[in-house]
Design a protein around this motif. Structure first.
Motif, PDB file in Angstrom:
ATOM      1  N   VAL A   1       0.828  -1.202   0.000  1.00 57.09           N
ATOM      2  CA  VAL A   1       0.000   0.000   0.000  1.00 57.09           C
ATOM      3  C   VAL A   1       0.862   1.252   0.000  1.00 57.09           C
ATOM      4  O   VAL A   1       0.602   2.207  -0.748  1.00 57.09           O
ATOM      5  N   THR A   2       1.896   1.293   0.823  1.00 57.41           N
ATOM      6  CA  THR A   2       2.723   2.495   0.913  1.00 57.41           C
ATOM      7  C   THR A   2       3.521   2.742  -0.365  1.00 57.41           C
ATOM      8  O   THR A   2       3.905   3.885  -0.650  1.00 57.41           O
ATOM      9  N   GLU A   3       3.766   1.700  -1.150  1.00 52.73           N
ATOM     10  CA  GLU A   3       4.441   1.881  -2.445  1.00 52.73           C
ATOM     11  C   GLU A   3       3.591   2.687  -3.418  1.00 52.73           C
ATOM     12  O   GLU A   3       4.119   3.344  -4.313  1.00 52.73           O
ATOM     13  N   GLN A   4       2.274   2.618  -3.243  1.00 48.63           N
ATOM     14  CA  GLN A   4       1.356   3.357  -4.122  1.00 48.63           C
ATOM     15  C   GLN A   4       1.076   4.714  -3.481  1.00 48.63           C
ATOM     16  O   GLN A   4       0.082   4.913  -2.799  1.00 48.63           O
TER      17      GLN A   4
ATOM     18  N   VAL B   1      -6.738   0.312  -3.990  1.00 48.91           N
ATOM     19  CA  VAL B   1      -5.487  -0.459  -4.058  1.00 48.91           C
ATOM     20  C   VAL B   1      -5.603  -1.590  -5.082  1.00 48.91           C
ATOM     21  O   VAL B   1      -4.601  -2.029  -5.655  1.00 48.91           O
ATOM     22  N   GLN B   2      -6.826  -2.045  -5.352  1.00 47.27           N
ATOM     23  CA  GLN B   2      -7.022  -3.109  -6.330  1.00 47.27           C
ATOM     24  C   GLN B   2      -6.843  -2.619  -7.759  1.00 47.27           C
ATOM     25  O   GLN B   2      -6.687  -3.435  -8.663  1.00 47.27           O
ATOM     26  N   PHE B   3      -6.843  -1.305  -7.977  1.00 46.61           N
ATOM     27  CA  PHE B   3      -6.468  -0.784  -9.293  1.00 46.61           C
ATOM     28  C   PHE B   3      -4.986  -1.062  -9.534  1.00 46.61           C
ATOM     29  O   PHE B   3      -4.590  -1.456 -10.625  1.00 46.61           O
ATOM     30  N   ALA B   4      -4.191  -0.808  -8.498  1.00 46.03           N
ATOM     31  CA  ALA B   4      -2.744  -0.981  -8.609  1.00 46.03           C
ATOM     32  C   ALA B   4      -2.349  -2.442  -8.737  1.00 46.03           C
ATOM     33  O   ALA B   4      -1.364  -2.775  -9.406  1.00 46.03           O
TER      34      ALA B   4
ATOM     35  N   PHE C   1     -11.635   8.739 -11.931  1.00 45.15           N
ATOM     36  CA  PHE C   1     -11.502   8.219 -13.282  1.00 45.15           C
ATOM     37  C   PHE C   1     -10.311   7.265 -13.336  1.00 45.15           C
ATOM     38  O   PHE C   1      -9.299   7.476 -12.666  1.00 45.15           O
ATOM     39  N   VAL C   2     -10.435   6.217 -14.131  1.00 47.81           N
ATOM     40  CA  VAL C   2      -9.415   5.174 -14.217  1.00 47.81           C
ATOM     41  C   VAL C   2      -8.428   5.519 -15.326  1.00 47.81           C
ATOM     42  O   VAL C   2      -8.840   5.820 -16.460  1.00 47.81           O
ATOM     43  N   VAL C   3      -7.147   5.461 -14.991  1.00 51.35           N
ATOM     44  CA  VAL C   3      -6.093   5.691 -15.980  1.00 51.35           C
ATOM     45  C   VAL C   3      -5.046   4.592 -15.839  1.00 51.35           C
ATOM     46  O   VAL C   3      -4.971   3.899 -14.818  1.00 51.35           O
ATOM     47  N   ASN C   4      -4.245   4.422 -16.890  1.00 47.56           N
ATOM     48  CA  ASN C   4      -3.140   3.486 -16.823  1.00 47.56           C
ATOM     49  C   ASN C   4      -2.085   3.982 -15.851  1.00 47.56           C
ATOM     50  O   ASN C   4      -1.858   5.185 -15.705  1.00 47.56           O
ATOM     51  N   ASN C   5      -1.427   3.033 -15.187  1.00 52.36           N
ATOM     52  CA  ASN C   5      -0.346   3.340 -14.254  1.00 52.36           C
ATOM     53  C   ASN C   5       0.727   2.288 -14.454  1.00 52.36           C
ATOM     54  O   ASN C   5       0.707   1.248 -13.807  1.00 52.36           O
ATOM     55  N   GLU C   6       1.627   2.547 -15.403  1.00 51.43           N
ATOM     56  CA  GLU C   6       2.621   1.566 -15.823  1.00 51.43           C
ATOM     57  C   GLU C   6       1.890   0.314 -16.321  1.00 51.43           C
ATOM     58  O   GLU C   6       1.156   0.383 -17.303  1.00 51.43           O
TER      59      GLU C   6
ATOM     60  N   TYR D   1      -3.231   0.064 -13.112  1.00 52.74           N
ATOM     61  CA  TYR D   1      -4.153   1.186 -13.181  1.00 52.74           C
ATOM     62  C   TYR D   1      -4.028   2.035 -11.920  1.00 52.74           C
ATOM     63  O   TYR D   1      -3.445   1.621 -10.923  1.00 52.74           O
ATOM     64  N   ARG D   2      -4.622   3.221 -11.986  1.00 52.02           N
ATOM     65  CA  ARG D   2      -4.784   4.031 -10.785  1.00 52.02           C
ATOM     66  C   ARG D   2      -6.058   4.840 -10.925  1.00 52.02           C
ATOM     67  O   ARG D   2      -6.630   4.938 -12.020  1.00 52.02           O
ATOM     68  N   LEU D   3      -6.507   5.391  -9.807  1.00 56.80           N
ATOM     69  CA  LEU D   3      -7.706   6.214  -9.767  1.00 56.80           C
ATOM     70  C   LEU D   3      -7.299   7.678  -9.614  1.00 56.80           C
ATOM     71  O   LEU D   3      -6.553   8.008  -8.706  1.00 56.80           O
TER      72      LEU D   3
END
Length: 297
Positions: free
Chosen positions: A43-46, A234-237, A282-287, A290-292
């Protein structure tokens, strides 16, 4: 566009106004129990999760709330939370005494005005306000509404060997609305089902077999209410992170990935049923995942 009122946080989607009706903030230990693979280190990495969605030490923030909107002239409530005065095995849900109904009324949705109640799935923290106690009897809270669930969901629990706490929940929150003739059990195809223009039910199985996400649309604008297909950002990541109470963890991950992929880079507003404030984004790519990008609350 986000908006804030004195009554309830709300967001505008085309001609729709979607209100978040708060019930309670869930205890700090909920995240570690519910999403055990979401370790503090992960979690802290995100860093984008802090400060809204997680604490600096990696503790996840989670809430219980529902959503209300007027769609095609119908006053619609999506899920009904935990409820008051109900005996529950989870201490955080047991015998609550919240002002949820007062918040619903303040948002302009008194119980007798509700036309449709959409149940994303039949879990304790999504069906509790289906009923309230009157003269020692559990009666429908929304007496003029049709309550909607999927036939897949209904049949699964009908055949399930329930433990006592789950039987208790069905006895006080599900059977009374069915006995009153208010429950509609719908066949929802894999492609989804339009209940009325602007209200579409989307199968997202795994957490439960008949789990539904709820799509709201108006004038080419769209919002998506997650239910428990996604419990926390966190489930996006890491979409492999599942809930300890997923009936089919593999299918839940498949549904989560498909939903995130379908929303990535679009202008669809996602509203999380357990996301803490601001609860939307909104959902976007994160490497590679994904991220919010959160909206304002």
């Amino acid at each position: 566009m986000p908006a804030t009122s004195a009554t309830a946080p709300s967001w505008t989607v085309g001609d729709l106004t979607i209100h978040r009706i708060d019930e309670i903030a869930l205890p700090a230990h909920t995240g570690a129990w519910l999403l055990p693979a979401a370790t503090p280190e992960l979690v802290t990495e995100q860093r984008w999760l802090h400060p809204d969605f997680a604490e600096a030490d990696g503790t996840l923030n989670l809430n219980s709330h529902t959503f209300a909107a007027t769609i095609d002239g119908l006053r619609v409530l999506i899920d009904t939370g935990i409820g008051n005065g109900k005996t529950r095995a989870n201490p955080a849900w047991n015998n609550l005494d919240t002002d949820y109904l007062q918040r619903l009324v303040a948002a302009g949705y008194p119980p007798e005005s509700i036309d449709l109640v959409v149940l994303t799935h039949l879990h304790t923290d999504h069906v509790g306000w289906n009923t309230h106690q009157h003269n020692d009897t559990w009666v429908p809270t929304f007496p003029n509404a049709r309550y909607l669930t999927s036939s897949t969901e209904w049949q699964f629990w009908a055949d399930y060997d329930m433990d006592q706490p789950r039987r208790q929940m069905f006895d006080d929150s599900i059977h009374p609305i069915n006995d009153a003739g208010l429950l509609d059990i719908l066949d929802v195809p894999d492609s989804g089902l339009d209940v009325v223009p602007g209200l579409r039910l989307l199968p997202t199985p795994g957490h439960t077999p008949g789990h539904l996400a709820v799509q709201l649309s108006s004038r080419d604008h769209t919002a998506l209410i997650t239910g428990d297909c996604i419990h926390h950002p966190v489930q996006f990541a890491d979409p492999t992170i599942g809930s300890c109470v997923d009936i089919d963890p593999g299918q839940a991950e498949t549904s989560r990935r498909a939903l995130l992929q379908s929303l990535t880079g679009t202008d669809t507003l996602i509203l999380g049923t357990h996301f803490p404030p601001p609860s939307t984004g909104f959902v976007v790519n994160n490497e590679t995942t994904y991220r919010l990008i959160p909206t304002s609350d």
